[in-house]
Scaffold this motif. Structure first.
Motif, short mmCIF file in Angstrom:
data_model
loop_
_atom_site.label_atom_id
_atom_site.label_comp_id
_atom_site.label_asym_id
_atom_site.label_seq_id
_atom_site.Cartn_x
_atom_site.Cartn_y
_atom_site.Cartn_z
N LEU A 146 0.80 -1.22 0.00
CA LEU A 146 0.00 0.00 0.00
C LEU A 146 0.83 1.28 0.00
N LEU A 147 2.07 1.17 0.41
CA LEU A 147 2.92 2.36 0.46
C LEU A 147 4.02 2.29 -0.60
N HIS A 148 4.87 1.27 -0.52
CA HIS A 148 6.02 1.21 -1.42
C HIS A 148 5.63 0.90 -2.87
N VAL A 149 4.80 -0.11 -3.09
CA VAL A 149 4.39 -0.43 -4.46
C VAL A 149 3.60 0.74 -5.05
N ALA A 150 2.73 1.34 -4.25
CA ALA A 150 1.92 2.46 -4.74
C ALA A 150 2.80 3.62 -5.21
N GLN A 151 3.98 3.76 -4.61
CA GLN A 151 4.90 4.83 -5.00
C GLN A 151 5.93 4.37 -6.03
N GLY A 152 5.86 3.08 -6.42
CA GLY A 152 6.80 2.57 -7.40
C GLY A 152 8.16 2.22 -6.83
N ARG A 193 1.09 -0.85 -11.80
CA ARG A 193 1.16 0.10 -12.91
C ARG A 193 2.10 -0.41 -14.01
N SER A 194 2.02 -1.69 -14.25
CA SER A 194 2.89 -2.31 -15.24
C SER A 194 2.07 -2.85 -16.40
N LEU A 195 2.73 -2.94 -17.54
CA LEU A 195 2.15 -3.53 -18.74
C LEU A 195 2.83 -4.86 -18.98
N GLU A 244 16.54 -16.50 -19.32
CA GLU A 244 17.95 -16.85 -19.53
C GLU A 244 18.68 -15.65 -20.14
N LYS A 245 18.03 -15.01 -21.11
CA LYS A 245 18.57 -13.78 -21.71
C LYS A 245 17.56 -12.67 -21.49
N ARG A 246 18.05 -11.54 -21.00
CA ARG A 246 17.19 -10.40 -20.70
C ARG A 246 17.76 -9.17 -21.41
N PHE A 247 16.85 -8.41 -21.98
CA PHE A 247 17.22 -7.16 -22.63
C PHE A 247 16.37 -6.06 -22.00
N GLU A 248 17.02 -4.97 -21.66
CA GLU A 248 16.31 -3.88 -20.98
C GLU A 248 16.61 -2.55 -21.64
N ALA A 249 15.64 -1.68 -21.56
CA ALA A 249 15.80 -0.31 -22.06
C ALA A 249 15.03 0.61 -21.14
N GLU A 250 15.62 1.73 -20.81
CA GLU A 250 14.94 2.72 -19.98
C GLU A 250 14.79 4.01 -20.76
N SER A 251 13.67 4.66 -20.51
CA SER A 251 13.42 5.97 -21.08
C SER A 251 12.99 6.87 -19.94
N GLU A 252 12.53 8.04 -20.25
CA GLU A 252 12.14 8.98 -19.21
C GLU A 252 11.05 8.42 -18.29
N ARG A 271 8.65 8.49 -11.81
CA ARG A 271 8.48 7.04 -11.70
C ARG A 271 8.70 6.40 -13.06
N LYS A 272 9.41 5.28 -13.08
CA LYS A 272 9.58 4.51 -14.31
C LYS A 272 8.58 3.36 -14.28
N PHE A 273 7.69 3.34 -15.26
CA PHE A 273 6.66 2.32 -15.30
C PHE A 273 7.17 1.08 -16.02
N PRO A 274 6.97 -0.11 -15.41
CA PRO A 274 7.48 -1.34 -16.02
C PRO A 274 6.64 -1.79 -17.22
N ILE A 275 7.35 -2.25 -18.23
CA ILE A 275 6.73 -2.90 -19.39
C ILE A 275 7.47 -4.21 -19.59
N ILE A 276 6.74 -5.32 -19.54
CA ILE A 276 7.33 -6.64 -19.70
C ILE A 276 6.77 -7.24 -20.98
N VAL A 277 7.67 -7.64 -21.87
CA VAL A 277 7.24 -8.17 -23.17
C VAL A 277 7.84 -9.55 -23.38
N TYR A 278 6.97 -10.54 -23.50
CA TYR A 278 7.39 -11.93 -23.71
C TYR A 278 7.62 -12.18 -25.19
#
Length: 181
Positions: free
Chosen positions: A30-36, A153-155, A75-83, A122-129
């Protein structure tokens, strides 16, 4: 949304009952997740699991927060961050970069129409399989091509055979995310 005030109450509750893991579970969600702040949420849930290792709710919450924060165990992870976004995928770095870029473009469009959303910084998570089957095996709703989780707040979505279809789902689910704030 009085997070500072809530934090004081959680600290007081923890002081009064340091071995009561309900305080930690609630503060995490309720506190930490809500704030990201997924790192603090995981720390609270880890401590709650130490207090009561048999608490199934803690185990479930830890997995949900871990996946929202880190993404699935690939096993292999690729990440990208934006604003505004943090994209995690097991497809390719080029794909992660493309989705981060397109997410920012659609965010700007939504912002031009609806104004500035909340959740600044806050950086919103996007997970793409990589596939539809993988998406559904990891909890994607039956019959869905993607979904927005308001709690985190994730996609989550999967890579479609046609890139335009992937982007359509990304933009649609991104609208839910944008409007949530």
């Amino acid at each position: 949304k009085k997070y500072r005030e809530a934090h004081k109450f959680y600290l007081k509750a923890q002081e009064l009952a340091p071995e009561w893991n309900e305080v930690l579970k609630r503060r995490a969600m309720l506190l930490h997740v809500a704030q990201g702040d997924f790192e603090k949420a995981l720390a609270d849930l880890d401590r709650a699991a130490e207090i009561d290792p048999k608490d199934k709710e803690v185990a479930q919450q830890r997995e949900q927060v871990r996946r929202a924060f880190l993404g699935p165990d690939w096993e292999k992870r690729f990440e990208a961050e934006s604003e505004h976004y943090r994209v995690s995928t097991n497809v390719s770095q080029e794909f992660a970069d493309l989705l981060a870029h397109r997410s920012e473009l659609i965010h700007r469009l939504y912002q031009s129409i609806f104004g500035e959303p909340g959740g600044k910084g806050r950086k919103f998570p996007i997970i793409v399989y990589a596939s539809k089957n993988e998406y559904h095996a990891n909890g994607g709703p039956s019959g869905a091509g993607g979904h927005y989780s308001p709690n985190f707040r994730s996609l989550e979505l999967f890579k479609y055979p046609k890139q335009d279809d992937t982007l359509l789902v990304l933009h649609h689910e991104g609208f839910h995310q944008f409007m949530h704030t």
